[in-house]
Enzyme design. Structure first.
Site, short mmCIF file in Angstrom:
data_model
loop_
_atom_site.label_atom_id
_atom_site.label_comp_id
_atom_site.label_asym_id
_atom_site.label_seq_id
_atom_site.Cartn_x
_atom_site.Cartn_y
_atom_site.Cartn_z
N CYS A 190 38.60 54.58 40.06
CA CYS A 190 39.69 53.62 40.29
C CYS A 190 40.17 52.97 38.99
O CYS A 190 40.81 53.62 38.19
CB CYS A 190 39.25 52.60 41.34
SG CYS A 190 40.65 51.85 42.16
N HIS A 224 36.09 54.98 46.28
CA HIS A 224 34.92 54.08 46.25
C HIS A 224 34.05 54.39 47.47
O HIS A 224 34.29 55.36 48.19
CB HIS A 224 35.40 52.62 46.42
CG HIS A 224 36.17 52.06 45.29
ND1 HIS A 224 35.60 51.68 44.09
CD2 HIS A 224 37.48 51.79 45.19
CE1 HIS A 224 36.54 51.18 43.30
NE2 HIS A 224 37.68 51.24 43.93
N1 GLN Z 1 43.06 47.00 39.54
C1 GLN Z 1 43.39 48.38 39.86
C2 GLN Z 1 44.40 48.49 41.01
O1 GLN Z 1 44.58 47.58 41.76
C3 GLN Z 1 42.12 49.14 40.22
C4 GLN Z 1 41.48 48.61 41.48
C5 GLN Z 1 40.08 49.16 41.70
O2 GLN Z 1 39.37 49.47 40.74
N2 GLN Z 1 39.66 49.22 43.00
O3 GLN Z 1 45.01 49.55 41.17
#
Ligand code: GLN
Length: 240
Positions: A95, A190
């Site tokens: 992510c 995730h």
């Molecule tokens: N901050 C990034 C987004 O919102 C990654 C989010 C995350 O790592 N779950 O796309």
């Protein structure tokens, strides 16, 4: 006696959203269950990673703010990271960590968080957030299941990790999820990713062992529990 397999978890104090630390635990246990000696280095915020010592690196997910801090830190040593990647070091980026591999992550206010320029990839925040259960068909290891929650929409010119079967994936439009480049895997998944995807976990471990110079296959493990968790997910969460 082979040296222990050395796994590095970069900046878990900043990038560890949605239990990405569970990926490290899965990799560690899948080594110990096989009698493979493994060490895990947690690299704290601001510290310099020693890529020459690692056989596998994990970069987890995080909020926009933490992601920007890690990007700024890692930018100082992106040359060393690039060299390790080009030499075949496996990197699993989840992510926010995935987004950092590219040129930039453009925030909702238009600010561009500089990436590490390791891949030909960009991310632009969009609305609404792409949230939910996800299933992806990958040539690497079959179906990959998990959970996604990201505002960023990523596009790139590399091979994807796989085709989206359920959920949104990279940008909710092109039908692909993640990225593969050499032994780098970037993904929005995730969950954490690896406990419910044992074939992917073992693929990443096998690559780390090959990078370490250990040339024999991983003994199979009894994945009855992991497979039951996947089956439950596929039938109850994504109706596949
Ligand atoms: N901050 C990034 C987004 O919102 C990654 C989010 C995350 O790592 N779950 O796309």
């Amino acid at each position: 006696m082979a040296q222990p397999l050395h796994i590095a978890h970069l900046y878990p104090d900043l990038l560890n959203l949605y239990a990405d630390r569970g990926n490290i635990r899965t990799l560690r246990m899948r080594c110990l269950w096989r009698g493979i000696e493994v060490t895990v280095s947690e690299v704290p915020a601001g510290s310099r990673p020693d890529f020459a010592r690692y056989h596998l690196v994990l970069l987890g997910g995080g909020s926009d703010r933490e992601q920007a801090i890690v990007g700024e830190t890692l930018a100082k040593w992106k040359g060393e990271l690039r060299a390790a990647i080009e030499a075949g070091m496996p990197l699993l980026a989840i992510c926010g960590g995935y987004q950092l591999l590219g040129s930039y992550y453009q925030l909702p206010d238009g600010t561009k968080v500089p990436g590490l320029d390791l891949l030909d990839l960009v991310t632009v925040a969009g609305s609404p957030r792409l949230i939910g259960n996800v299933a992806v068909e990958s040539d690497l290891c079959g179906t990959i299941v998990g959970f996604e929650n990201h505002g960023g929409r990523t596009t790139h010119n590399h091979e994807p990790l796989g085709k989206v079967v359920r959920g949104c994936g990279n940008n909710g439009k092109d039908g692909y999820e993640g990225v593969q480049y050499k032994h780098v895997i970037g993904t929005y998944i995730h969950g954490p990713l690896l406990p419910k995807n044992p074939r992917l976990a073992d693929l990443v471990l096998a690559r780390a062992r090959a990078y370490q110079g250990v040339d024999h296959p991983l003994e199979p493990l009894d994945d009855t529990l992991e497979d039951a968790a996947r089956k439950a997910f596929l039938t109850r969460r994504v109706q596949l």
